[in-house]
Design a protein around this motif. Structure first.
Motif, PDB file in Angstrom:
ATOM      1  N   TYR A 175       2.674  12.755   9.672  1.00 53.14           N
ATOM      2  CA  TYR A 175       2.606  13.792  10.718  1.00 53.14           C
ATOM      3  C   TYR A 175       3.434  15.019  10.323  1.00 53.14           C
ATOM      4  O   TYR A 175       3.074  16.157  10.627  1.00 53.14           O
ATOM      5  CB  TYR A 175       3.079  13.238  12.059  1.00 53.14           C
ATOM      6  N   HIS A 176       4.535  14.772   9.627  1.00 50.68           N
ATOM      7  CA  HIS A 176       5.367  15.883   9.142  1.00 50.68           C
ATOM      8  C   HIS A 176       4.542  16.766   8.194  1.00 50.68           C
ATOM      9  O   HIS A 176       4.554  17.994   8.312  1.00 50.68           O
ATOM     10  CB  HIS A 176       6.601  15.335   8.414  1.00 50.68           C
ATOM     11  N   ASP A 177       3.836  16.111   7.279  1.00 47.16           N
ATOM     12  CA  ASP A 177       3.028  16.864   6.317  1.00 47.16           C
ATOM     13  C   ASP A 177       1.831  17.551   6.983  1.00 47.16           C
ATOM     14  O   ASP A 177       1.291  18.522   6.458  1.00 47.16           O
ATOM     15  CB  ASP A 177       2.533  15.940   5.196  1.00 47.16           C
ATOM     16  N   LYS A 207       2.255  19.006   9.619  1.00 48.98           N
ATOM     17  CA  LYS A 207       2.980  20.048  10.355  1.00 48.98           C
ATOM     18  C   LYS A 207       3.078  19.765  11.857  1.00 48.98           C
ATOM     19  O   LYS A 207       3.288  20.671  12.660  1.00 48.98           O
ATOM     20  CB  LYS A 207       2.366  21.441  10.104  1.00 48.98           C
ATOM     21  N   ASN A 208       2.927  18.509  12.220  1.00 48.71           N
ATOM     22  CA  ASN A 208       3.134  18.102  13.606  1.00 48.71           C
ATOM     23  C   ASN A 208       4.549  17.512  13.684  1.00 48.71           C
ATOM     24  O   ASN A 208       4.750  16.295  13.735  1.00 48.71           O
ATOM     25  CB  ASN A 208       2.086  17.066  14.023  1.00 48.71           C
ATOM     26  N   TYR A 209       5.556  18.404  13.686  1.00 45.23           N
ATOM     27  CA  TYR A 209       6.945  17.981  13.531  1.00 45.23           C
ATOM     28  C   TYR A 209       7.466  17.206  14.739  1.00 45.23           C
ATOM     29  O   TYR A 209       8.301  16.300  14.599  1.00 45.23           O
ATOM     30  CB  TYR A 209       7.824  19.198  13.251  1.00 45.23           C
ATOM     31  N   ALA A 217      12.291  21.505   8.721  1.00 41.44           N
ATOM     32  CA  ALA A 217      11.006  22.176   8.940  1.00 41.44           C
ATOM     33  C   ALA A 217      11.041  23.095  10.156  1.00 41.44           C
ATOM     34  O   ALA A 217      10.307  24.084  10.228  1.00 41.44           O
ATOM     35  CB  ALA A 217       9.899  21.139   9.108  1.00 41.44           C
ATOM     36  N   GLN A 218      11.911  22.754  11.107  1.00 44.49           N
ATOM     37  CA  GLN A 218      12.043  23.583  12.313  1.00 44.49           C
ATOM     38  C   GLN A 218      13.199  24.586  12.189  1.00 44.49           C
ATOM     39  O   GLN A 218      13.617  25.189  13.174  1.00 44.49           O
ATOM     40  CB  GLN A 218      12.248  22.679  13.534  1.00 44.49           C
TER      41      GLN A 218
END
Length: 449
Positions: free
Chosen positions: A181-183, A185-187, A223-224
């Protein structure tokens, strides 16, 4: 901040040295067990643990040799349950070396044997590792599908109430799904899964798993752009990886710290951590880590106004990337999956065929009798046909002879009738001349008178 990190590094080095010695002692002990053990399932288990430990410290070539020995012994013993772990280990070794087609091939073998045994834990592990292979190749949809299957199996309960997957396995699946999910972009979703995994890892005192979760949470914050929080989690992860002498984990933490310092504008620190990470991934031939470290360094040197070094590292990044994501590698990965699906369908078809053959065998004798009866009838018909045909030929021959004789008789009759008619004509002709003579004589006598 610099003072804090200097002390952390000192502590890490001390822990690393102590744990490295402990790990070496355990590996040496396992080697002695393997050398003296009889060729039975206990030796397989010792080989499995030895392979796992060697893989964990980056000794991939040696680990591969022991994995091969373990595979041969399992085949010799007919120990399918052991093969599940052997193929899993082999797949992880190939995966760390960047040989994804071979990694997928091994994990599919593990899945196949697990399905044959209906070994749900093995099935879940295989799906999880297959998902990791796809993730490392950038196929996130396939990765998520396989990791979700793994989690589903691990959360199942057997009829006796025992859970198929333990807390460690469930936490691993949660972490893997969070990474995907990180990849994507659903952080927010990624952090949700990582925060679910972290307490499970701590509850079972899985230090490596805890470090992985900490690293993953750090990535979510990075990422955030929550960089201080990211540095905090990365540093904690690095300390635990160093305790475990987990070289891959240490390299990953160095890479993450380097990236975070880069985003903060601390380019010298970013260079320091990326170079540390590169040294480790080079030593263990971790192609994915090599690729990421070179890319990170190319960005750092670009900011440090060193275009020569930036270009060199970028070229090395491209080379590593192309070796991993080459068309040939992708094609082989797809082929491995297709081969597995084909073998699975072929196995199902074989079982169905055996079932049909078992049913057909009950009527086999009856069918054979019928076939032989038909053959016998056909032979009799053939013999009868020959007999009839010969009779026909003989009758035809007789008819020809009769016809010839009839023709001969008719010819003889014609000859006889012809002779009779000819004689009659002659006779008639003679009779006419005598009358004519008598008449002429009578006329002459009358004239004389």
């Amino acid at each position: 901040m610099n003072f804090f990190f200097k002390h952390i590094c000192v502590i890490i080095l001390v822990f690393s040295q102590l744990c490295s010695n402990a790990q070496s002692l355990e590996i040496d002990s396992l080697k002695r067990v393997v050398e003296k053990a009889a060729e039975d399932t206990n030796k397989v288990k010792a080989l499995y643990q030895l392979t796992w430990n060697l893989k964990s410290i980056g000794e991939f070539e040696t680990a591969a040799e022991y994995a091969k020995l373990s595979e041969s012994l399992c085949v010799k013993l007919g120990y399918d349950r052991g093969l599940v772990g052997v193929y899993l280990n082999q797949g992880l070794i190939y995966q760390n070396k960047g040989n994804y087609p071979k990694a997928l091939e091994c994990q599919l073998k593990s899945l196949k044997v697990s399905e044959k045994l209906n070994y749900k834990k093995g099935i879940a592990n295989a799906y999880s590792n297959i998902g990791n292979v796809y993730w490392q190749q950038g196929n996130l949809e396939k990765a998520l599908q396989n990791q979700t299957k793994a989690l589903k199996f691990r959360e199942e309960f057997l009829p006796n109430g025992k859970q198929v997957g333990d807390k460690n396995a469930i936490a691993t699946s949660l972490s893997n799904i969070g990474i995907i999910y990180h990849d994507m972009k659903n952080y927010a979703m990624a952090l949700d899964y990582h925060f679910k995994a972290l307490p499970l890892m701590r509850s079972i005192e899985n230090k490596s798993g805890e470090a992985n979760s900490l690293n993953n949470i750090g990535s979510g914050y990075e990422a955030q752009n929550k960089l201080e929080q990211a540095l905090n989690y990365y540093t904690k992860a690095l300390a635990i990886y160093s305790e475990q002498d987990n070289k891959s984990g240490i390299a990953l933490s160095y890479y993450n710290l380097g990236n975070t310092f880069f985003q903060q504008g601390s380019y010298s620190k970013a260079e320091e951590y990326h170079l540390k990470g590169l040294a480790i991934v080079d030593s263990i031939n971790d192609m994915s880590g090599i690729k990421d470290s070179h890319f990170g360094l190319s960005l750092v040197y670009q900011e440090l106004r060193n275009p020569k070094m930036a270009l060199m590292h970028y070229k090395m990044y491209v080379s590593a990337r192309d070796s991993i994501f080459s068309h040939e590698n992708t094609k082989k990965t797809v082929q491995s999956e297709m081969n597995y699906e084909f073998e699975k369908k072929e196995e199902a078809a074989r079982l169905e065929q055996e079932k049909r053959e078992a049913i057909a065998q009950a009527e086999s004798k009856k069918q054979q009798i019928t076939i032989w009866s038909i053959c016998a009838v056909l032979v009799l018909v053939f013999v009868f046909a020959i007999f009839v045909y010969r009779s026909f030929l003989q009758k035809q021959k007789v008819n020809v002879e009769i016809t010839n004789q009839k023709h001969m008789i008719e010819e003889k009759q014609k000859e006889i009738l012809g002779s009779i008619h000819y004689a009659k004509r002659i006779q008639t002709a003679l009779l006419t001349s005598e009358r004519y003579i008598d008449k002429s004589l009578n006329n002459l006598i009358d004239k004389i008178k």
